[in-house]
Design an enzyme around this catalytic site. Sequence first.
Site, mmCIF file in Angstrom:
data_model
loop_
_atom_site.group_PDB
_atom_site.id
_atom_site.type_symbol
_atom_site.label_atom_id
_atom_site.label_comp_id
_atom_site.label_asym_id
_atom_site.label_seq_id
_atom_site.Cartn_x
_atom_site.Cartn_y
_atom_site.Cartn_z
ATOM 1 N N LEU A 46 0.848 -1.195 0.000
ATOM 2 C CA LEU A 46 0.000 0.000 0.000
ATOM 3 C C LEU A 46 0.882 1.243 0.000
ATOM 4 C CD1 LEU A 46 -2.870 -0.920 2.490
ATOM 5 C CD2 LEU A 46 -2.528 -1.561 0.120
ATOM 6 N N ASP A 47 0.265 2.390 -0.358
ATOM 7 C CA ASP A 47 1.023 3.640 -0.310
ATOM 8 C C ASP A 47 0.172 4.728 0.338
ATOM 9 O OD1 ASP A 47 0.590 4.177 -3.882
ATOM 10 O OD2 ASP A 47 -0.693 4.747 -2.216
ATOM 11 N N SER A 48 0.696 5.939 0.302
ATOM 12 C CA SER A 48 0.037 7.032 1.026
ATOM 13 C C SER A 48 -1.364 7.322 0.495
ATOM 14 C CB SER A 48 0.899 8.290 0.964
ATOM 15 O OG SER A 48 1.220 8.592 -0.379
#
Lengths: 84, 267
Positions: free
Chosen positions: A37-39
């Site tokens: 996942l990312d921001s």
Amino acid sequence: MTEAEVIELIDSSLAEEFELDRADMAPEANLYEDLGLDSLDTVDMVIVLEGAFNFKIREEEAIRAIRTLDDIHRFVLDKIEQNS
Amino acid sequence: MKAVSDTEEKERSESSPATALVWVMNLWAYSLLFVWTLLSLLLFPVAFVLGKLILRWSTERLVRWFIWVYGRVWLFYMSPFVRFERQDMDLLERDKPYLLVVNHFSFFDTFCMALLPLYNIAFAVRSWPFKMVWYRSFMRMARYLDVESGSWGETLASSKETFAHGGSVLFFPEGHRSRDGHLQRFHSGGFQVAIAAGVPVVPLCIDGTNRLLPAGRMLMHPCRIRLKALPAIDTSNFSETDGHIRLRKQVKEQMVKTLTAMRAGES
């Protein structure tokens, strides 16, 4: 809901939202390093959890400290306890 | 023993014109990008004042139009090396609000949005483009959305305001540039905005920018770039819980099929 049911709802909601493999979703799994996942996913994660548990969490500072799946479990369980 | 074989020597000499073309293209493109950007910065204040006095447009609409013209000029001076094609743009109505979603290969994807017949578009992007000093002010005046550091509430409110004034919002649902030419996982944000705001989603497929300037590279290459619009999707059919996931999957499926067909046609 029991603790196990809450955790299952969290994991199934996140798996559906982020197309995650349930086999990879160990409690100690890091959201960013292990689950990819990312921001941008943080916003989507908040919306998913709010929809699943019918509470508002988007302005809470504690969200920024979340790193692992277990952090999410603890956060939601604490939130449910506060609301009850 | 020869250090280089005859075959290698032949290949090297045959590739020299192509290599020379690449260097000429990059000298041309980067020089003009610098000059045109500088000229735009100088022209903008005059254009802005005249636009406000004569057209009486809002600041964001005027700046979005200016950005669109900036992109149009970029298309023009890149055209000796890049063939640009638009397909099915008649599916887009002017002054009708849309949530546009487009796949993402290259830094120049945003420039290619000047191929659209719409100029009143707020781009939803990550935080890093706002760090480019020469573009930042324009992005802020055009009310582009920083979806990485802004809150969901801010994104939705700003999008609704854009829609209310006949503008559109454009998302790159992959979140960053694909490095292998395939569509990556889609983020849900744009689809949630469309459903919450009640506007149709229009998928846009772009192909060729991954050959123009791939992610992580500096040298551009001559290529053909195509931008194709798909039919608008009515988001009122996705109002159930997790409807955004169904919408997201449907759009991605359509875009994968379309991109595959576009590339099959090319080959």
